[in-house]
Scaffold this motif. Sequence first.
Motif, PDB file in Angstrom:
ATOM      1  N   ASN A 146       0.946  -1.208   0.056  1.00 29.96           N
ATOM      2  CA  ASN A 146      -0.104  -0.018   0.188  1.00 29.96           C
ATOM      3  C   ASN A 146       0.898   1.218   0.156  1.00 29.96           C
ATOM      4  O   ASN A 146       0.256   2.434   0.024  1.00 29.96           O
ATOM      5  CB  ASN A 146      -1.050  -0.012   1.411  1.00 29.96           C
ATOM      6  N   GLY A 147       2.075   1.210   0.028  1.00 33.02           N
ATOM      7  CA  GLY A 147       3.012   2.276  -0.094  1.00 33.02           C
ATOM      8  C   GLY A 147       3.457   2.698   1.154  1.00 33.02           C
ATOM      9  O   GLY A 147       3.964   3.884   1.183  1.00 33.02           O
ATOM     10  N   LYS A 148       2.952   1.971   2.267  1.00 33.32           N
ATOM     11  CA  LYS A 148       3.337   2.493   3.525  1.00 33.32           C
ATOM     12  C   LYS A 148       4.150   1.290   4.502  1.00 33.32           C
ATOM     13  O   LYS A 148       3.974   0.111   3.945  1.00 33.32           O
ATOM     14  CB  LYS A 148       1.972   2.684   4.504  1.00 33.32           C
ATOM     15  N   ASP A 149       4.935   1.880   5.193  1.00 28.32           N
ATOM     16  CA  ASP A 149       5.862   0.804   5.743  1.00 28.32           C
ATOM     17  C   ASP A 149       5.073   0.008   6.962  1.00 28.32           C
ATOM     18  O   ASP A 149       4.046   0.638   7.641  1.00 28.32           O
ATOM     19  CB  ASP A 149       7.041   1.417   6.646  1.00 28.32           C
ATOM     20  N   GLU A 150       5.324  -1.268   7.103  1.00 29.17           N
ATOM     21  CA  GLU A 150       4.832  -1.876   8.440  1.00 29.17           C
ATOM     22  C   GLU A 150       5.831  -1.877   9.208  1.00 29.17           C
ATOM     23  O   GLU A 150       7.087  -1.837   9.038  1.00 29.17           O
ATOM     24  CB  GLU A 150       4.375  -3.393   7.765  1.00 29.17           C
ATOM     25  N   LEU A 151       5.390  -2.302  10.626  1.00 27.91           N
ATOM     26  CA  LEU A 151       6.428  -2.205  11.787  1.00 27.91           C
ATOM     27  C   LEU A 151       6.616  -3.821  12.098  1.00 27.91           C
ATOM     28  O   LEU A 151       5.692  -4.682  12.175  1.00 27.91           O
ATOM     29  CB  LEU A 151       5.821  -1.722  12.990  1.00 27.91           C
ATOM     30  N   ILE A 152       7.896  -4.298  12.037  1.00 28.16           N
ATOM     31  CA  ILE A 152       8.267  -5.499  12.275  1.00 28.16           C
ATOM     32  C   ILE A 152       9.036  -5.667  13.806  1.00 28.16           C
ATOM     33  O   ILE A 152       9.952  -4.791  13.750  1.00 28.16           O
ATOM     34  CB  ILE A 152       9.275  -6.188  11.315  1.00 28.16           C
ATOM     35  N   VAL A 153       8.481  -6.386  14.645  1.00 23.95           N
ATOM     36  CA  VAL A 153       8.989  -6.599  16.070  1.00 23.95           C
ATOM     37  C   VAL A 153       9.254  -7.863  16.594  1.00 23.95           C
ATOM     38  O   VAL A 153       8.767  -8.863  15.966  1.00 23.95           O
ATOM     39  CB  VAL A 153       7.771  -5.941  17.073  1.00 23.95           C
ATOM     40  N   GLY A 154      10.587  -8.021  17.014  1.00 20.39           N
ATOM     41  CA  GLY A 154      10.961  -9.406  17.369  1.00 20.39           C
ATOM     42  C   GLY A 154      11.286  -9.357  18.903  1.00 20.39           C
ATOM     43  O   GLY A 154      11.492  -8.552  19.457  1.00 20.39           O
ATOM     44  N   ILE A 155      10.658 -10.474  19.564  1.00 22.07           N
ATOM     45  CA  ILE A 155      10.760 -10.685  21.181  1.00 22.07           C
ATOM     46  C   ILE A 155      11.595 -11.739  21.302  1.00 22.07           C
ATOM     47  O   ILE A 155      11.069 -12.920  21.070  1.00 22.07           O
ATOM     48  CB  ILE A 155       9.404 -10.721  21.664  1.00 22.07           C
ATOM     49  N   GLU A 156      12.657 -11.812  22.051  1.00 21.29           N
ATOM     50  CA  GLU A 156      13.443 -12.959  22.422  1.00 21.29           C
ATOM     51  C   GLU A 156      12.810 -13.610  23.564  1.00 21.29           C
ATOM     52  O   GLU A 156      12.223 -13.286  24.636  1.00 21.29           O
ATOM     53  CB  GLU A 156      14.831 -12.527  23.053  1.00 21.29           C
ATOM     54  N   PHE A 157      12.699 -14.972  23.327  1.00 22.34           N
ATOM     55  CA  PHE A 157      12.065 -15.961  24.398  1.00 22.34           C
ATOM     56  C   PHE A 157      13.199 -16.972  24.837  1.00 22.34           C
ATOM     57  O   PHE A 157      14.184 -16.970  24.220  1.00 22.34           O
ATOM     58  CB  PHE A 157      10.863 -16.806  23.965  1.00 22.34           C
ATOM     59  N   PRO A 158      13.065 -17.406  25.866  1.00 25.11           N
ATOM     60  CA  PRO A 158      14.186 -18.427  26.329  1.00 25.11           C
ATOM     61  C   PRO A 158      14.360 -19.577  25.354  1.00 25.11           C
ATOM     62  O   PRO A 158      13.700 -19.724  24.589  1.00 25.11           O
ATOM     63  CB  PRO A 158      13.659 -19.020  27.691  1.00 25.11           C
ATOM     64  N   ASP A 159      15.640 -20.121  25.240  1.00 21.22           N
ATOM     65  CA  ASP A 159      15.810 -21.468  24.501  1.00 21.22           C
ATOM     66  C   ASP A 159      16.003 -20.997  23.132  1.00 21.22           C
ATOM     67  O   ASP A 159      15.447 -21.671  22.327  1.00 21.22           O
ATOM     68  CB  ASP A 159      14.915 -22.585  24.795  1.00 21.22           C
ATOM     69  N   LYS A 160      16.447 -19.849  22.786  1.00 19.20           N
ATOM     70  CA  LYS A 160      16.501 -19.331  21.284  1.00 19.20           C
ATOM     71  C   LYS A 160      14.983 -19.309  20.750  1.00 19.20           C
ATOM     72  O   LYS A 160      15.096 -19.214  19.619  1.00 19.20           O
ATOM     73  CB  LYS A 160      17.489 -20.165  20.614  1.00 19.20           C
ATOM     74  N   MET A 161      14.028 -19.240  21.475  1.00 23.52           N
ATOM     75  CA  MET A 161      12.575 -19.053  20.704  1.00 23.52           C
ATOM     76  C   MET A 161      12.616 -17.548  20.590  1.00 23.52           C
ATOM     77  O   MET A 161      13.106 -16.975  21.193  1.00 23.52           O
ATOM     78  CB  MET A 161      11.738 -19.634  21.681  1.00 23.52           C
ATOM     79  N   MET A 162      11.519 -17.254  19.591  1.00 30.99           N
ATOM     80  CA  MET A 162      11.383 -15.941  19.234  1.00 30.99           C
ATOM     81  C   MET A 162      10.107 -15.616  18.687  1.00 30.99           C
ATOM     82  O   MET A 162       9.693 -16.517  18.020  1.00 30.99           O
ATOM     83  CB  MET A 162      12.768 -15.427  18.234  1.00 30.99           C
ATOM     84  N   SER A 163       9.596 -14.665  18.904  1.00 33.27           N
ATOM     85  CA  SER A 163       8.153 -14.120  18.618  1.00 33.27           C
ATOM     86  C   SER A 163       8.345 -13.119  17.523  1.00 33.27           C
ATOM     87  O   SER A 163       8.953 -12.000  17.985  1.00 33.27           O
ATOM     88  CB  SER A 163       7.420 -13.693  19.890  1.00 33.27           C
ATOM     89  N   VAL A 164       7.772 -13.552  16.386  1.00 34.14           N
ATOM     90  CA  VAL A 164       8.084 -12.462  15.280  1.00 34.14           C
ATOM     91  C   VAL A 164       6.420 -11.811  14.935  1.00 34.14           C
ATOM     92  O   VAL A 164       5.960 -12.651  14.613  1.00 34.14           O
ATOM     93  CB  VAL A 164       8.554 -12.795  14.068  1.00 34.14           C
ATOM     94  N   ARG A 165       6.336 -10.501  15.119  1.00 33.66           N
ATOM     95  CA  ARG A 165       5.017  -9.978  15.210  1.00 33.66           C
ATOM     96  C   ARG A 165       5.015  -8.699  13.922  1.00 33.66           C
ATOM     97  O   ARG A 165       6.230  -8.127  13.723  1.00 33.66           O
ATOM     98  CB  ARG A 165       4.456  -9.405  16.220  1.00 33.66           C
ATOM     99  N   VAL A 166       4.216  -8.687  12.992  1.00 33.41           N
ATOM    100  CA  VAL A 166       4.162  -7.426  12.164  1.00 33.41           C
ATOM    101  C   VAL A 166       2.776  -6.775  12.303  1.00 33.41           C
ATOM    102  O   VAL A 166       1.764  -7.321  12.680  1.00 33.41           O
ATOM    103  CB  VAL A 166       4.109  -7.976  10.711  1.00 33.41           C
ATOM    104  N   TYR A 167       3.010  -5.373  12.374  1.00 36.01           N
ATOM    105  CA  TYR A 167       1.736  -4.545  12.452  1.00 36.01           C
ATOM    106  C   TYR A 167       1.602  -3.473  11.264  1.00 36.01           C
ATOM    107  O   TYR A 167       2.642  -3.076  10.575  1.00 36.01           O
ATOM    108  CB  TYR A 167       2.012  -3.619  13.779  1.00 36.01           C
ATOM    109  N   THR A 168       0.443  -3.178  10.969  1.00 38.20           N
ATOM    110  CA  THR A 168       0.092  -2.199   9.720  1.00 38.20           C
ATOM    111  C   THR A 168      -0.883  -1.232  10.312  1.00 38.20           C
ATOM    112  O   THR A 168      -1.530  -1.502  11.526  1.00 38.20           O
ATOM    113  CB  THR A 168      -0.450  -2.912   8.630  1.00 38.20           C
ATOM    114  N   THR A 169      -1.081  -0.322   9.704  1.00 39.29           N
ATOM    115  CA  THR A 169      -2.438   0.709  10.255  1.00 39.29           C
ATOM    116  C   THR A 169      -3.303   0.718   9.126  1.00 39.29           C
ATOM    117  O   THR A 169      -3.112   0.706   7.751  1.00 39.29           O
ATOM    118  CB  THR A 169      -1.643   2.121  10.531  1.00 39.29           C
ATOM    119  N   ASP A 170      -4.535   1.215   9.531  1.00 41.10           N
ATOM    120  CA  ASP A 170      -5.713   1.589   8.439  1.00 41.10           C
ATOM    121  C   ASP A 170      -5.777   3.058   8.210  1.00 41.10           C
ATOM    122  O   ASP A 170      -5.063   3.754   9.164  1.00 41.10           O
ATOM    123  CB  ASP A 170      -6.638   0.634   8.819  1.00 41.10           C
TER     124      ASP A 170
END
Length: 260
Positions: A146-170
């Motif tokens: 859509n020509g607008k950037d999205e926000l990409i967030v990473g959250i470190e969990f124990p044991d090398k696990m990771m939560s990857v989340r992406v956000y956009t706006t309307d």
Amino acid sequence: MVNTLRLRTAARTLLPLFPLGALLAGCGDTGGLVSAGSTPTASGPVHLWPDRRGASVPPADPGGAPPEYVKGIPPVRDQDVHAVDPVALVQAELRAHPDTEVGADGMPPRTAAAIQECATDQAGQAEQDPEACPVLKPYYRDLTGNGKDELIVGIEFPDKMMSVRVYTTDPGGRLNRIMATTETVISVELAGRDVILKVPSGNRGYELITAWSWDERQLTMLPTREQIVRVPGSPAPGNPAPGKSQAPGAREPAPGPGRP
């Protein structure tokens, strides 16, 4: 006179031979198509057991998390996610889903407690210890087209696990989470408009690469492509690792002088 007559007779005898010789010389190459021999018959997919009645497959649920508007965040002006504080964003999600350890909002209690202690101002985020605050540096990319950037967030969990989340706006300024997955992550990459996750595979020496892409119908990001690849440098099946015996049952050299 006799000699002249003989020469003329010989000339008449030789003249017809030239066209015949030229004709014979041209028989070997007529300039047409030459056969290259028999060619293999083209074969397409073959449906095995066509009379068998196959199982029915119900429609699959989306592989990614459904889109969810984040509560507790001020409206985003001009759809500019660069102005969103990623730590404050994750803290707002924790308040909306407290004590959740599984699912898209799942988070270990120790990680959740550490996020609550993270600084929410830009200056404080620059000074805080990256290991103390599990919310990593954000990244930005237009993933929806859509020509607008999205926000990409990473959250470190124990044991090398990771939560990857992406956000956009309307257009109304609401922040919408369009991707949330938790994996034992080797690496995360951006390729075009895809988020690429590399995770260990169930087979030793191989890794699983998953590409998450924007789906306009479901308004969320889904895992659209998966590939299992060999880890560079890993030994081929059947080849021993360096330093090991080259054949099963091979004996070590007998100890000798100066050899332990």
